[in-house]
Motif scaffolding. Structure first.
Motif, PDB file in Angstrom:
ATOM      1  N   GLY A 190       0.775  -1.091   0.088  1.00  0.00           N
ATOM      2  CA  GLY A 190      -0.049  -0.062  -0.042  1.00  0.00           C
ATOM      3  C   GLY A 190       0.903   1.303   0.051  1.00  0.00           C
ATOM      4  O   GLY A 190       0.378   2.298  -0.742  1.00  0.00           O
ATOM      5  N   ALA A 191       1.898   1.185   0.796  1.00  0.00           N
ATOM      6  CA  ALA A 191       2.668   2.438   0.648  1.00  0.00           C
ATOM      7  C   ALA A 191       3.609   2.811  -0.731  1.00  0.00           C
ATOM      8  O   ALA A 191       3.561   4.002  -0.884  1.00  0.00           O
ATOM      9  CB  ALA A 191       3.786   2.386   1.613  1.00  0.00           C
ATOM     10  N   THR A 192       3.565   1.688  -1.512  1.00  0.00           N
ATOM     11  CA  THR A 192       4.296   2.031  -2.784  1.00  0.00           C
ATOM     12  C   THR A 192       3.103   2.486  -3.864  1.00  0.00           C
ATOM     13  O   THR A 192       3.448   3.460  -4.568  1.00  0.00           O
ATOM     14  CB  THR A 192       4.942   0.655  -3.387  1.00  0.00           C
ATOM     15  OG1 THR A 192       5.679   0.284  -2.566  1.00  0.00           O
ATOM     16  CG2 THR A 192       5.423   0.887  -4.810  1.00  0.00           C
ATOM     17  N   VAL A 193       1.821   2.021  -3.562  1.00  0.00           N
ATOM     18  CA  VAL A 193       0.826   2.454  -4.427  1.00  0.00           C
ATOM     19  C   VAL A 193       0.482   3.927  -4.063  1.00  0.00           C
ATOM     20  O   VAL A 193       0.378   4.926  -4.755  1.00  0.00           O
ATOM     21  CB  VAL A 193      -0.436   1.685  -4.137  1.00  0.00           C
ATOM     22  CG1 VAL A 193      -1.728   2.229  -5.047  1.00  0.00           C
ATOM     23  CG2 VAL A 193      -0.238   0.315  -4.658  1.00  0.00           C
ATOM     24  N   ALA A 194       0.592   4.276  -2.663  1.00  0.00           N
ATOM     25  CA  ALA A 194       0.403   5.802  -2.161  1.00  0.00           C
ATOM     26  C   ALA A 194       1.245   6.559  -2.699  1.00  0.00           C
ATOM     27  O   ALA A 194       0.970   7.583  -3.259  1.00  0.00           O
ATOM     28  CB  ALA A 194       0.325   5.602  -0.782  1.00  0.00           C
ATOM     29  N   ARG A 195       2.637   5.982  -2.745  1.00  0.00           N
ATOM     30  CA  ARG A 195       3.603   7.048  -3.325  1.00  0.00           C
ATOM     31  C   ARG A 195       3.390   7.272  -4.787  1.00  0.00           C
ATOM     32  O   ARG A 195       3.553   8.481  -5.317  1.00  0.00           O
ATOM     33  CB  ARG A 195       5.056   6.386  -3.456  1.00  0.00           C
ATOM     34  CG  ARG A 195       5.436   6.288  -1.812  1.00  0.00           C
ATOM     35  CD  ARG A 195       7.335   5.952  -1.787  1.00  0.00           C
ATOM     36  NE  ARG A 195       7.367   4.786  -1.978  1.00  0.00           N
ATOM     37  CZ  ARG A 195       7.442   3.740  -1.015  1.00  0.00           C
ATOM     38  NH1 ARG A 195       6.877   4.257   0.048  1.00  0.00           N
ATOM     39  NH2 ARG A 195       7.465   2.696  -1.476  1.00  0.00           N
ATOM     40  N   MET A 218      -5.777  -7.579  -0.608  1.00  0.00           N
ATOM     41  CA  MET A 218      -6.191  -6.358  -1.379  1.00  0.00           C
ATOM     42  C   MET A 218      -6.697  -5.403   0.094  1.00  0.00           C
ATOM     43  O   MET A 218      -6.617  -4.382  -0.326  1.00  0.00           O
ATOM     44  CB  MET A 218      -7.485  -6.758  -2.218  1.00  0.00           C
ATOM     45  CG  MET A 218      -7.972  -5.436  -2.927  1.00  0.00           C
ATOM     46  SD  MET A 218      -9.531  -5.304  -3.610  1.00  0.00           S
ATOM     47  CE  MET A 218     -10.265  -4.347  -2.230  1.00  0.00           C
ATOM     48  N   ALA A 219      -7.204  -6.074   0.942  1.00  0.00           N
ATOM     49  CA  ALA A 219      -7.792  -5.021   1.956  1.00  0.00           C
ATOM     50  C   ALA A 219      -6.664  -4.330   2.840  1.00  0.00           C
ATOM     51  O   ALA A 219      -6.483  -3.166   3.008  1.00  0.00           O
ATOM     52  CB  ALA A 219      -8.726  -5.646   3.122  1.00  0.00           C
ATOM     53  N   THR A 220      -5.573  -5.252   2.702  1.00  0.00           N
ATOM     54  CA  THR A 220      -4.284  -4.679   3.263  1.00  0.00           C
ATOM     55  C   THR A 220      -3.761  -3.652   2.834  1.00  0.00           C
ATOM     56  O   THR A 220      -3.318  -2.368   3.168  1.00  0.00           O
ATOM     57  CB  THR A 220      -3.234  -5.680   3.629  1.00  0.00           C
ATOM     58  OG1 THR A 220      -3.972  -6.703   4.589  1.00  0.00           O
ATOM     59  CG2 THR A 220      -1.910  -5.377   4.447  1.00  0.00           C
ATOM     60  N   VAL A 221      -3.505  -3.823   1.312  1.00  0.00           N
ATOM     61  CA  VAL A 221      -2.913  -2.819   0.386  1.00  0.00           C
ATOM     62  C   VAL A 221      -3.768  -1.545   0.423  1.00  0.00           C
ATOM     63  O   VAL A 221      -3.190  -0.384   0.559  1.00  0.00           O
ATOM     64  CB  VAL A 221      -2.785  -3.253  -0.810  1.00  0.00           C
ATOM     65  CG1 VAL A 221      -2.139  -2.424  -1.901  1.00  0.00           C
ATOM     66  CG2 VAL A 221      -1.488  -4.490  -0.844  1.00  0.00           C
ATOM     67  N   SER A 222      -5.098  -1.899   0.014  1.00  0.00           N
ATOM     68  CA  SER A 222      -5.918  -0.400  -0.082  1.00  0.00           C
ATOM     69  C   SER A 222      -6.060   0.394   1.441  1.00  0.00           C
ATOM     70  O   SER A 222      -5.839   1.531   1.359  1.00  0.00           O
ATOM     71  CB  SER A 222      -7.422  -1.067  -0.134  1.00  0.00           C
ATOM     72  OG  SER A 222      -8.129  -1.562   0.532  1.00  0.00           O
TER      73      SER A 222
END
Length: 305
Positions: free
Chosen positions: A149-154, A175-179
């Motif tokens: 999730g941190a990478t997607v946020a960046r 998916m829940a963890t990443v989102s």
């Protein structure tokens, strides 16, 4: 189209059309338009030419461009064209710019098929492609459980046109963890493994799902969407059970018939040929009969309301 309107449409059924071929092997443009128009007329609001169900990796660059042009021609203002792009950064950028020039509203960036990949390299790959077409919405096709999730946020912070994540890791908990770790509420999370997984991913935050089945019976896909939106679990599972054998046949043997099952259904309806390109193959006679039985069930369900 503004990004907010695009996000609303992505929170729905995101259909991936097949690429019909003539028996001699070329793209059948008339059949392509026929299949796409049928989905749009049923109410589908996002169509993704050059997805995996489109046999993306079997198409030439010229054929991919043709499919984009045909989709834009067939959809109209009531439907958004989301174009699959990929390959090297220059190839993906060229395809994205062609999509923009043709009139598409967004691109879906295929998961990089590179055998070696770092999280930092993944981020830069998507950032460069997104930056080349700032006017287009961008959807990630995320199939790698290593991307957190941190990478997607960046990436979301670096690419303001990022609109959604098509999440295709077969693990709703992941998916829940990443989102949740991404914590960017403006992003749409799409269940990227079609109707079979849609209810499970819906429970952890997905608001749309991809569909190859929508080529065949788009009204059933839309009814599943309506049931999920209404939190009608019983109704959603009733429709899910109708679609389940079709999706299980597509997924059998590591999804070897993902496309072939869809094209067989369309061939039996007289909408396109069943032809596919290597490395996939058409169905056996027994599997064709199974498809025929399923189609009769769907017709009965639609007639009964």
């Amino acid at each position: 189209m503004n990004t907010e309107h695009l996000r609303e449409r992505l929170s729905g059924v995101v259909a991936i059309p097949v690429t019909p071929f003539h028996q001699h092997g070329g793209v059948d443009s008339e059949a392509f338009v026929r299949v796409v128009k049928r989905m749009v007329d049923a109410g589908i609001q996002v169509v993704t030419p050059n997805g995996n169900t489109s046999e993306y990796y079997s198409l030439t660059a010229a054929e991919r461009r043709l499919c984009v042009e045909l989709t834009v021609q067939a959809t109209g203002p009531g439907c958004s064209t989301l174009v699959g792009v990929g390959g090297s950064v220059p190839e993906a950028v060229d395809a994205a710019r062609h999509a923009q020039q043709t009139g598409a509203q967004a691109i879906m960036i295929h998961q990089p098929p590179h055998p070696f990949m770092s999280a930092a390299g993944w981020l830069e790959y998507h950032r460069e492609i997104s930056a080349a077409v700032p006017e287009l919405g961008v959807v990630l096709y995320l199939r790698n459980p290593r991307i957190d999730g941190a990478t997607v946020a960046r990436l979301a912070d670096a690419a303001p046109n990022l609109a959604a994540i098509k999440y295709a890791v077969p693990d709703p908990v992941r998916m829940a963890t990443v989102s949740q770790d991404c914590a960017r509420p403006h992003l749409v999370w799409i269940a990227g493994l079609a109707e079979l997984s849609a209810p499970g991913y819906w429970a952890v935050g997905a608001t749309g799902f991809t569909s190859g089945f929508a080529n065949v019976e788009p009204l059933l896909s839309l009814r599943l969407l309506d049931a999920l939106r209404a939190s009608d679990t019983e109704g959603a599972l009733r429709i899910w059970e109708l679609i389940r054998p079709f999706e299980e046949l597509r997924a059998r043997h590591e999804s070897e018939h993902n496309v072939s099952v869809v094209k067989e259904s369309l061939a039996q309806m007289g909408l396109c040929e069943r032809e596919v390109r290597p490395p996939i193959s058409t169905l056996t006679a027994a599997d064709r009969q199974q498809v025929e039985r399923m189609m009769l069930q769907w017709q009965g369900a639609l007639q009964s309301g």
